[in-house]
Write a protein that holds these residues in place. Sequence first.
Motif, PDB file in Angstrom:
ATOM      1  N   LYS A 371     -18.325  14.879  -0.541  1.00  0.00           N
ATOM      2  CA  LYS A 371     -18.140  13.089  -0.739  1.00  0.00           C
ATOM      3  C   LYS A 371     -17.849  12.876   0.425  1.00  0.00           C
ATOM      4  N   LEU A 372     -16.255  13.680   0.782  1.00  0.00           N
ATOM      5  CA  LEU A 372     -15.584  13.599   2.076  1.00  0.00           C
ATOM      6  C   LEU A 372     -16.160  13.451   3.059  1.00  0.00           C
ATOM      7  N   SER A 373     -17.471  14.616   2.980  1.00  0.00           N
ATOM      8  CA  SER A 373     -18.035  15.057   4.663  1.00  0.00           C
ATOM      9  C   SER A 373     -18.998  14.137   4.862  1.00  0.00           C
ATOM     10  N   ALA A 374     -20.000  12.980   3.812  1.00  0.00           N
ATOM     11  CA  ALA A 374     -20.541  12.126   3.589  1.00  0.00           C
ATOM     12  C   ALA A 374     -20.260  11.267   4.504  1.00  0.00           C
ATOM     13  N   MET A 375     -19.205  10.686   3.774  1.00  0.00           N
ATOM     14  CA  MET A 375     -18.160   9.326   4.047  1.00  0.00           C
ATOM     15  C   MET A 375     -18.167   9.660   5.780  1.00  0.00           C
TER      16      MET A 375
END
Length: 601
Positions: A371-375
Amino acid sequence: MQKNNGLDKNQLISFVIFSAILMAFMFYFQNKQSDEKQVADAKAKTEQKVASKTIANNINATINAATIKNVTVKNKELTLEFVSLGGQLSSVEINQYKAYNAKTDKHDLPLYLIEKNNSSYGFQFKDKTGKIFNTKDLVFVPSVKDNAVTMTAQVSGATIQYVYQLLDNYTLDFNVRTQGLSAIVTDENADFHWNYTVRGMEKGRSQEQTHSEFNYAFDNYGSTDYDTNGFEEPEETLNWLAVKQQFFTSIIESSNGFTHAKGTQETIEKGAFLKKFNFDGQVKLAGNELNQNFKWYFLPLDLPLLKTFEGKEFDTILPLGWSFIGTLNRIFFVPVYNWLSDWGIAAGWVIFLMTIATKLILSPVMFKQHKLSAMMKVVKPEIEEVTEKFKGQENAMKRQQATMEIYRKAGINQMAGCLPALVQIPIFYALFRFFPNMIDLRGKGFWFANDLTAYDDLIKLPFHIPLIGEHISIFAVACTIVVLIYTIMTSGQMQQPQQEGMPDMRIIMYIFPITFFFFLNTSSSGLSWYYFVSNALNILIILAIKYWILDEKKIHAQIQQNKSKAPKPEGKFQKRMREMMEKAQEQQKMQEEQRKKPNKK
């Protein structure tokens, strides 16, 4: 009558000739005596060396083949042979296991820990004249009754007796008894020497050498240690000493302990043997007699078996890792593997299921990471704008502050991305220890790998390549490809270097899987299979998160919403970083002002 006042000419010549002949004879015999003296001295030194090992006229009559006898005892676990010269073990076979055969690429040879004089041990004493003798040089008389062997030797009227008793659980009682020894020795201690050259029994010489080492316990079994080069313990009393190989170990335990212990190791580059181990220690005499109980253990390194020796701490010999790493293996990976194996599942599929179980446990952490990578991917254009706006080394601090401000407004915590990596490090190391040392995997095949504790060599090379060897592991190649694909998929969110001259981290990440291949090519194929499955699952998880779980449009809208709100209060770490940057920026500003001021003479 004429008086002779001297020698005439003929007499003088005769005298000179006679003197020359006499001097020649004297010189000849003097040299001969000197040579004979040197020979005698050399002989005396040789005899002195022999005397340092054996007391004159005390050792049995001339040793020859007829005086050397061998006796054998066995049970379901061990077959032991003893030789009368030295009264020691000459052969130890573990019956329920087989050694690796390079010709068949299988474990189908008898497994000998001791065979063909690769081990010798004995006690060394000093007599009252200062001469040394060793029980290795004595000829013992053997007698056998059931599984008990008694070895008896005579030396200068003293009796030395070894009493061996083969027990269950890979154990051999070894009791030493002497009578009359006090009449010929004066020291309060005897030296114990054990010389042991271990032979290769597994596939993969370098890996087996790495796992061959000393282990020992001291402080009344309260502490254990290991050594891969050599050790010296002048202050501690060793309770037992083990020479450990990859899956088996030979242990000598003393009821009173070994003092002034010293061990040395020497690696053997080629041939049937791997390493030479030499151990020296002292045992206490009581009234100048040696009456002490010892035990030999010849064990497979099976964790449940090692735990049956309560209070001995033998399970520490199995190198499953230190501290939390070892605990993780003992309380999770080993029990899970054993539980799944009990269902009759093949070893390769057990590893597959273990990988899935590990991924499920880590799934919450991995979800946060992805999720952090997507953000990060959503805010990447804004980060690139900041990078373009604040170019150059002089704007590095401003660029960093602006970047952190974007992350703060978007609600992105960069430190959260470190947590999954930190969690996976102990798991990585635990499995690095688990696969090459799990005896239940030894000799278990899966697909094209005949042994999951060693490399697969389906592709054999006709020549040797540095760092690769003479084979290419299919599992290592497959794992490298999958890791490379995973790296390409995850490196898109990584930023370009913000400062001039800094390397692009993405290039380093691409190089890592390639270098990882050289490590995996000679490692356990079980380890390569685990990482192949693990990274293949990572790829599937990323695709699932990207197309079915996380919606980048929703994340973008959430970030924009976060920006419109009042910024969240700074955390302690963010506050500290901001203050450090502001302080550094202030110092940089002051330095620039100092440089702009004209120099005053």
